[in-house]
Design a protein around this motif. Structure first.
Motif, PDB file in Angstrom:
ATOM      1  N   ALA A 173       0.883  -1.182   0.000  1.00  0.00           N
ATOM      2  CA  ALA A 173       0.000   0.000   0.000  1.00  0.00           C
ATOM      3  C   ALA A 173       0.908   1.215   0.000  1.00  0.00           C
ATOM      4  O   ALA A 173       1.916   1.240   0.685  1.00  0.00           O
ATOM      5  CB  ALA A 173      -0.877   0.009   1.242  1.00  0.00           C
ATOM      6  N   LYS A 175       1.329   5.615  -0.119  1.00  0.00           N
ATOM      7  CA  LYS A 175       0.805   6.982  -0.126  1.00  0.00           C
ATOM      8  C   LYS A 175       1.725   7.862  -0.956  1.00  0.00           C
ATOM      9  O   LYS A 175       2.917   7.934  -0.690  1.00  0.00           O
ATOM     10  CB  LYS A 175       0.723   7.561   1.281  1.00  0.00           C
ATOM     11  CG  LYS A 175      -0.044   8.896   1.292  1.00  0.00           C
ATOM     12  CD  LYS A 175       0.226   9.756   2.496  1.00  0.00           C
ATOM     13  CE  LYS A 175       1.494  10.553   2.376  1.00  0.00           C
ATOM     14  NZ  LYS A 175       1.499  11.574   1.302  1.00  0.00           N
ATOM     15  N   THR A 236      -4.298   4.762   3.040  1.00  0.00           N
ATOM     16  CA  THR A 236      -3.156   3.841   2.950  1.00  0.00           C
ATOM     17  C   THR A 236      -3.152   2.874   4.128  1.00  0.00           C
ATOM     18  O   THR A 236      -2.996   1.664   3.959  1.00  0.00           O
ATOM     19  CB  THR A 236      -1.836   4.638   2.925  1.00  0.00           C
ATOM     20  OG1 THR A 236      -1.948   5.662   1.953  1.00  0.00           O
ATOM     21  CG2 THR A 236      -0.656   3.736   2.595  1.00  0.00           C
ATOM     22  N   TYR A 244       3.922  -1.268   3.733  1.00  0.00           N
ATOM     23  CA  TYR A 244       3.303   0.049   3.568  1.00  0.00           C
ATOM     24  C   TYR A 244       4.407   1.052   3.288  1.00  0.00           C
ATOM     25  O   TYR A 244       5.393   1.095   4.017  1.00  0.00           O
ATOM     26  CB  TYR A 244       2.564   0.476   4.847  1.00  0.00           C
ATOM     27  CG  TYR A 244       1.386  -0.401   5.171  1.00  0.00           C
ATOM     28  CD1 TYR A 244       1.591  -1.657   5.725  1.00  0.00           C
ATOM     29  CD2 TYR A 244       0.085   0.032   4.923  1.00  0.00           C
ATOM     30  CE1 TYR A 244       0.504  -2.472   6.021  1.00  0.00           C
ATOM     31  CE2 TYR A 244      -0.993  -0.780   5.223  1.00  0.00           C
ATOM     32  CZ  TYR A 244      -0.779  -2.035   5.768  1.00  0.00           C
ATOM     33  OH  TYR A 244      -1.836  -2.851   6.054  1.00  0.00           O
TER      34      TYR A 244
END
Ligand code: ADP
Ligand code: ADP
Ligand code: SF4
Length: 603
Positions: A173, A175, A236, A244
Motif C-alpha cells: 500500500a 501513499k 493507505t 506500507y
C-alpha cells in the motif's frame, strides 16, 4: 569492476537541433579520434537529430568536464563516484541514466525511515521493493532477472524479502508524495474513497483519530491540502498488505496532526507486525516515527546511494553533521547546529509596526479570531505557530488589508509580499520570465548568490511554471516572495514539499535576506526545527480550530515555545552529542519533570 566515474545525459534537456554538438567537438578523446561522445542513431525519433551518448570507458572523468561546460542546456553530468562505492548498482535505468546503489531493508514490525534529498532514487527503491521494477544490477543491456538478483542479495538483510518479491508474495500500500494531485485521479467524496480501501476494518478508528469525520461527505475536489493529506494517510493505513510505503506524511499538517499520524504508523508496526517504510523531511517527526534509518545521498538526478540501516538517532545526527561515519562520507561541507538555549533576542531593534487588539469573525460568527496587540520589529524573523484552522491566514489577510477587521484598526499601510500556503502559480510561463517580471535585480550577482543558488533555481529557469514539481514550485514561490520589494515578507509554510536539504538552504536564504536587506519576515510553519533555526521571536496561536482562535503578542523564543508546546503537551529533550531537540516519550521521567518546570523546549 566498478567504474570510478559515470556520465549522465538528461535526454529531456539534450537538444541537438539547437546546438552544434559542441560537446562532441570539444571532447579531448573525440579530438584524438576516439569514440567517446557518439550519437544515439537508432534511438532518435524520425526526422529528429540524434541525441548523444558518452562512453564511460573512454571518458576522462570529472577533472576534464569540458562537455559539461560546453552544453548550453545543462544536459550532461560527469561525476567521479566516491571510492567507497565499490559495488555494482542495484539498478540503472539505462546508458548514461540514473543509477541507484543500495536498497532499504523493510522489516516486519518495524518502521524504517529514509532520509535524503528528492531525486536520489527513493521512489525507484520502493518500486523495486514493491515488485514493480525488476532491478538490473546495472546490467541494463542484458537484464539479469530475479534469480540473479536474489543471488546478489544472498546473505544480506534483503534476502528473504527479495525472495518473496520474486515469488509475487509481497503486497504493497502506498501513499504518494503530492497529495494535491489526488483530486485529478478520483471523482467522488471522502467516504467513497475511503470505503474502497477499508480492508482491515479499521476505517472508523482512523477517521476518528485523524479527525476526518467532518469532511466524510465532502467531495475530494473540495478538500484542503491538510484534509487531503489525512485522507490519503487513512486510505493507505486502512489497506491490509504486508508492506506500507508512505512518501512524506507531514506537508500541510500541524504538529498535533503530525504526531498523531506518526503514532498511527507506529501502531501498525508494533501491534500488527507490518513493515512500514517512510520518507520524511521533518526531522522531529522522523525521529519520533522510525526505528531504523537509511540515509540517502549522492547527486540528485545522477546517482543515489542508500546506506545500510543506522539507528534513527545516529542517522539524523550524522546527517546534520554532514558526515556519515560508517560510510566515511562527507555529504555537506558544514554541519547544521542547534543552540541549546533560546537565541538572544535583539532588543534594540526598531519597531516596524505596532498594531492594536483586533477581532474578526466570519459569517454569523462561525469562526472568530481575537488578536492581542503587539509590535513587529524591523529586521526580525518572527515565527508564527499554532494548529491548522486557528486563524493564522486570517491574521495574515488582516495585515495585508485583504480582510477588514470587525474591531481594531488594522490598516497598517504596509506593503506586504505574501507567499500563501497553497502555491498556485501554474501559468504557462517560464520561470525566468516570471521572476524577472518581479524584480529588476533578477540575474544580478547578488540575486544569484542570495536567492537563485540557495533555492536551486538555476536548473529550472527555462522550465514552464506549469511543469514544475511541488518542491520546485515552492522554491520559485519563495524566491518570488523575497524578490518583491515590500515592508514585510510573509511566508506561509515554506517547508511544504521541500526536502530536508532544501529546507536547510531555504532557512539560510531567508535569514540572510532578513539580515542583509534589513527586511522583516514572518514565517508560518509547522516544522519545529525550521522554526527554531529561522525565528528570532514567536507568535503563538491557540483556541479551538474552526471555532475560535486567539493570537498572542510576539514574544521570546523560550516563552513562545513553552506556551505553544504546553498547549500540545509535548516536551523536547536535547540530544547529548549534538544538542538537537528530540521529542520526549509521553509520561517519561524527563517529560514529567520538564512539564513541572514549565520548560518544554529550551530545557
Ligand atoms: P526520489 O524518489 O528520491 O525523488 P526517484 O527514484 O523518483 O527519486 O528518481 C531518481 C532519478 O531517476 C531521477 O533523476 C529520475 O529522473 C530518474 N528516473 C526515474 N524513473 C526513470 C525512468 N523510468 N527512466 C530513466 N530515469 C528515471
Ligand atoms: P489557519 O491559517 O490557522 O489554518 P484560517 O485563518 O485559514 O486558519 O481559518 C480559520 C477558520 O476560519 C477556519 O475554520 C476556516 O474554515 C474559516 N474561514 C477562513 N476563511 C473563511 C471565509 N472566507 N469564510 C468563512 N470561514 C472562513
Ligand atoms: Fe569527453 Fe568525458 Fe571530457 Fe566530456 S568529460 S569532454 S565526455 S572526456
Amino acid at each position: 569492476m566498478a567504474k570510478d566515474s559515470i556520465a549522465v545525459v538528461d535526454l529531456d534537456r539534450c537538444q541537438p537541433d539547437r546546438c552544434n554538438y559542441e560537446c562532441q567537438n570539444y571532447c579531448p578523446p573525440n579530438r584524438t579520434g576516439k569514440e567517446c561522445i557518439t550519437l544515439r542513431g537508432e534511438d532518435a525519433d524520425e526526422g529528429q537529430p540524434e541525441q548523444i551518448r558518452i562512453s564511460e570507458e573512454i571518458c576522462l572523468g570529472e577533472t576534464c568536464g569540458i562537455c559539461v561546460e560546453k552544453c548550453p542546456f545543462d544536459a550532461i553530468e560527469i561525476i567521479n563516484l566516491p571510492q567507497e562505492l565499490q559495488d555494482d548498482p542495484a539498478h540503472r535505468y539505462g546508458e548514461n541514466a540514473f543509477s541507484l546503489y543500495g536498497l532499504p531493508a523493510p522489516q516486519e514490525g518495524t518502521v524504517t525511515g529514509i532520509l535524503g534529498p528528492n531525486g536520489i532514487g527513493k521512489t525507484t527503491a520502493v518500486r523495486i521493493l514493491a515488485g514493480e521494477l525488476e532491478p538490473n544490477l546495472g546490467r541494463f543491456e542484458e537484464p539479469p532477472g530475479w534469480d540473479d538478483v536474489l543471488e546478489a542479495y544472498r546473505g544480506t538483510e534483503l534476502q528473504d524479502y527479495i525472495a518473496d518479491v520474486r515469488d509475487g508474495e509481497v503486497t504493497v500500500a502506498r501513499k504518494p508524495q503530492y497529495v494535491d494531485q489526488i483530486p485529478n485521479q478520483f471523482d467522488g467524496n471522502t467516504r467513497e474513497l475511503l470505503e474502497r480501501t477499508n480492508e482491515r476494518d479499521a476505517l472508523e478508528y482512523l477517521v476518528e483519530r485523524l479527525s476526518i469525520g467532518p469532511v466524510m461527505d465532502q467531495a475530494i475536489d473540495d478538500l484542503s491540502g491538510g484534509e487531503l493529506q489525512r485522507v490519503a494517510i487513512a486510505a493507505t493505513l486502512a489497506r491490509d498488505t504486508d508492506f506500507y510505503f508512505l512518501d512524506e506524511i507531514t506537508p500541510y499538517l500541524d504538529i498535533g496532526q503530525r504526531v498523531t499520524a506518526a503514532r498511527l504508523i507506529r501502531e501498525l508496526a508494533e501491534d500488527d507486525g507490518k513493515s512500514m517504510l517512510v520518507v520524511e523531511h521533518d526531522l522531529a517527526v522522523l525521529d519520533l516515527l522510525a526505528d531504523t534509518l537509511h540515509v540517502a545521498y549522492g547527486e540528485p538526478g545522477a546517482y543515489g546511494v542508500i546506506t545500510t540501516p543506522k539507528s534513527v538517532r545516529n542517522g539524523i545526527n550524522e546527517y546534520l553533521a554532514g558526515y556519515l561515519e560508517n560510510e566515511n562520507m562527507r555529504i555537506r561541507p558544514n554541519p547544521i547546529e542547534f543552540e541549546e538555549h533560546a537565541p538572544r533576542t535583539v532588543s534594540r531593534a526598531d519597531t516596524l509596526v505596532e498594531y492594536p487588539d483586533i477581532s474578526k469573525s466570519y459569517g454569523d460568527g462561525e469562526f472568530s479570531l481575537e488578536v492581542e496587540g503587539g509590535r513587529i520589529r524591523q529586521n526580525e524573523v518572527l515565527g508564527i505557530v499554532g494548529p491548522n484552522g486557528i486563524g493564522k491566514s486570517t491574521f495574515a489577510k488582516l495585515l495585508t488589508g485583504d480582510l477588514e477587521p470587525d474591531s481594531g484598526d488594522a490598516d497598517l499601510n504596509l506593503d506586504i509580499s505574501y507567499k500563501p500556503q497553497y502555491v498556485t502559480i501554474d501559468q504557462h510561463m517560464r520561470v525566468d520570465v516570471f521572476l524577472s517580471s518581479i524584480t529588476d535585480q533578477f540575474g544580478s550577482s547578488y540575486w544569484n548568490t542570495e536567492i537563485a543558488q540557495p533555492l536551486q533555481l538555476e536548473r529550472i529557469m527555462e522550465q514552464n511554471l506549469s511543469d514544475l514539481s511541488g518542491g520546485e514550485r515552492q522554491r520559485v514561490a519563495i524566491a518570488a516572495c523575497l524578490s518583491d520589494s515590500a515592508d514585510l515578507y510573509l511566508l506561509d509554510e515554506p517547508s511544504a514539499h521541500l526536502d530536508v536539504e532544501q529546507r536547510v538552504q531555504a532557512t539560510r536564504a531567508i535569514r540572510r535576506y532578513a539580515e542583509q536587506q534589513d527586511a522583516t519576515v514572518l514565517v508560518i510553519d509547522h516544522d519545529i526545527y525550521m522554526i527554531d533555526l529561522l525565528a528570532d521571536r514567536l507568535m503563538v496561536f491557540d483556541g479551538e480550530p474552526a471555532v475560535h482562535g486567539r493570537a498572542g503578542t510576539p514574544q521570546s523564543m523560550r516563552g513562545g515555545m513553552n506556551e505553544f508546546l504546553a498547549n500540545l503537551e509535548v516536551t523536547f529533550r536535547r540530544d547529548e552529542r549534538t544538542s538537537r531537540p528530540r521529542i520526549n516519550k509521553p509520561e517519561s521521567q524527563l517529560d514529567r519533570q520538564q512539564k513541572r518546570e514549565g520548560e518544554y523546549y529550551y530545557a
